[in-house]
Write an enzyme that holds these catalytic residues in place. Structure first.
Site, PDB file in Angstrom:
ATOM      1  N   SER A 183      70.393 -55.027  18.353  1.00  0.00           N
ATOM      2  CA  SER A 183      71.221 -53.672  18.615  1.00  0.00           C
ATOM      3  C   SER A 183      72.112 -53.137  17.624  1.00  0.00           C
ATOM      4  CB  SER A 183      72.284 -54.427  19.853  1.00  0.00           C
ATOM      5  OG  SER A 183      71.226 -54.452  21.246  1.00  0.00           O
ATOM      6  N   GLY A 204      65.655 -65.082  23.414  1.00  0.00           N
ATOM      7  CA  GLY A 204      65.329 -65.276  22.193  1.00  0.00           C
ATOM      8  C   GLY A 204      65.176 -65.707  21.239  1.00  0.00           C
ATOM      9  N   GLN A 205      63.798 -66.099  20.375  1.00  0.00           N
ATOM     10  CA  GLN A 205      64.306 -67.445  19.388  1.00  0.00           C
ATOM     11  C   GLN A 205      65.016 -66.529  17.595  1.00  0.00           C
ATOM     12  OE1 GLN A 205      60.655 -68.654  17.808  1.00  0.00           O
ATOM     13  NE2 GLN A 205      61.639 -69.549  15.521  1.00  0.00           N
ATOM     14  N   HIS A 245      64.633 -56.823  23.116  1.00  0.00           N
ATOM     15  CA  HIS A 245      64.683 -57.041  24.651  1.00  0.00           C
ATOM     16  C   HIS A 245      63.511 -56.978  25.958  1.00  0.00           C
ATOM     17  CE1 HIS A 245      68.782 -55.537  23.620  1.00  0.00           C
ATOM     18  NE2 HIS A 245      69.237 -57.113  23.275  1.00  0.00           N
TER      19      HIS A 245
HETATM   20  P1  AMP Z   1      71.625 -59.647  23.417  1.00  0.00           P
HETATM   21  O1  AMP Z   1      71.381 -58.645  23.897  1.00  0.00           O
HETATM   22  O2  AMP Z   1      72.231 -59.447  21.858  1.00  0.00           O
HETATM   23  O3  AMP Z   1      72.828 -60.166  23.749  1.00  0.00           O
HETATM   24  O4  AMP Z   1      69.647 -60.428  23.253  1.00  0.00           O
HETATM   25  C1  AMP Z   1      69.654 -60.534  24.343  1.00  0.00           C
HETATM   26  C2  AMP Z   1      68.209 -62.103  24.425  1.00  0.00           C
HETATM   27  O5  AMP Z   1      67.279 -60.836  23.805  1.00  0.00           O
HETATM   28  C3  AMP Z   1      68.994 -62.762  24.049  1.00  0.00           C
HETATM   29  O6  AMP Z   1      68.198 -63.801  24.628  1.00  0.00           O
HETATM   30  C4  AMP Z   1      68.330 -62.416  22.628  1.00  0.00           C
HETATM   31  O7  AMP Z   1      68.208 -63.483  21.866  1.00  0.00           O
HETATM   32  C5  AMP Z   1      67.429 -61.533  22.554  1.00  0.00           C
HETATM   33  N1  AMP Z   1      66.848 -60.372  21.498  1.00  0.00           N
HETATM   34  C6  AMP Z   1      67.489 -60.224  20.895  1.00  0.00           C
HETATM   35  N2  AMP Z   1      66.732 -59.566  19.746  1.00  0.00           N
HETATM   36  C7  AMP Z   1      65.623 -59.983  19.759  1.00  0.00           C
HETATM   37  C8  AMP Z   1      64.236 -59.926  18.994  1.00  0.00           C
HETATM   38  N3  AMP Z   1      64.692 -58.650  17.670  1.00  0.00           N
HETATM   39  N4  AMP Z   1      63.522 -59.938  19.706  1.00  0.00           N
HETATM   40  C9  AMP Z   1      63.676 -61.335  20.235  1.00  0.00           C
HETATM   41  N5  AMP Z   1      64.120 -61.056  21.405  1.00  0.00           N
HETATM   42  C10 AMP Z   1      65.522 -60.349  21.362  1.00  0.00           C
END
Ligand code: AMP
Length: 280
Positions: free
Chosen positions: A189, A148-149, A37
């Protein structure tokens, strides 16, 4: 860092900035923040004057209530990390703020994206993602959004959503590489829910992606998928899919002449993990 809890106040603040020509970068998250993040925050800070992060665990994107109930929450630590990263604004809405009583959901036409891979195994998930991102975009109205990819298919869905909303010219989408632990496990997470021994087994996902990439030109695709599937099961995973897909359509690949991505979704007990790797 300023924390906003209501959409009205945040929009009023940002409209003024926008009218003054201030570039706004936006990083939507569900909190329990990690370096993945924060990499998005850093990228936004490098390209915008104002960086807005949102933390909202969106109930409508959880097709599994147990997953929603156990989703990790660590707001105090998240705030500390965002301040340290130099984030300017945190939007921390309640559920009512995002989905007021008079909220009317609509259907987003995602085409085949809705029916393959995550779409198939998590029915309704991407409609929920679109709902919340649509609402957040209308509140923040950013110039740039950072995603994020790690969530490969979600990146495609958000790109499609921005098209559907007719905002392709206003909002630039930046897709950032997956940040990994030193041994290769994709940061997530949900990793916080893994026990010590599960954490060790979890690495199998990345190992199998690497192994698929290494053998891409020497082993038939079907065999590569089967072997990865078996190795994951041997490590104790319940596997949703191991797919080698066309990177633009996510349809199963028929040969190695296309741009390919390998994607895996698998669970250790109730902790569902996903990862992917571009192959060529
Ligand atoms: P989330 O909190 O899981 O909804 O993720 C929020 C954003 O962070 C989304 O765009 C995810 O793709 C990105 N994200 C989650 N994990 C990673 C990671 N390991 N590397 C890069 N971006 C991430």
């Amino acid at each position: 860092m300023t924390i906003f809890k209501t959409a009205k106040e945040l929009t009023a603040y940002l409209v003024e900035k926008k009218n003054a020509g201030v570039p706004i970068g936006f990083v939507p998250t569900m909190g329990a923040l990690h370096e993945g993040h924060l990499s998005l925050i850093h990228q936004s800070k490098g390209q915008n004057t104002l960086t807005v992060c949102s933390i909202f665990v969106n109930p409508t994107q959880f097709n599994n209530q147990e997953d929603f109930k156990h989703y990790p929450i660590s707001i105090e630590k998240d705030i500390e990390q965002l301040i340290k990263a130099g984030c300017d604004i945190l939007f921390l809405p309640t559920e009512k703020e995002i989905y007021p009583q008079n909220y009317q959901s609509r259907h987003y036409n995602l085409g085949s994206l809705e029916h393959v891979l995550e779409g198939y195994y998590r029915p309704g998930h991407f409609q929920g993602v679109c709902q919340v991102v649509d609402i957040l975009l209308s509140i923040v109205n950013p110039d740039n959004i950072y995603i994020g990819q790690k969530d490969y298919q979600q990146c495609m869905v958000i790109t499609r959503l921005v098209d559907l909303l007719g905002k392709r010219d206003q909002i630039h989408i930046h897709i950032a590489p997956t940040v990994r632990e030193s041994d290769g496990l994709a940061m997530s997470s949900r990793n916080r829910r893994l026990s010590g021994s599960q954490r060790t087994k979890a690495l199998t996902i990345f190992k199998e992606l690497i192994s698929i990439k290494a053998s891409l030109h020497t082993t038939p695709l079907e065999q590569l998928k089967k072997e990865a599937h078996r190795h994951l099961e041997d490590a104790g995973f319940s596997v949703d899919y191991v797919e080698i897909a066309n990177a633009e359509t996510l349809e199963p690949a028929s040969g190695t002449g296309e741009h390919l991505v390998a994607l895996i979704a698998a669970s250790l007990d109730n902790v569902r993990l996903i990862d992917n790797l571009s192959l060529n």
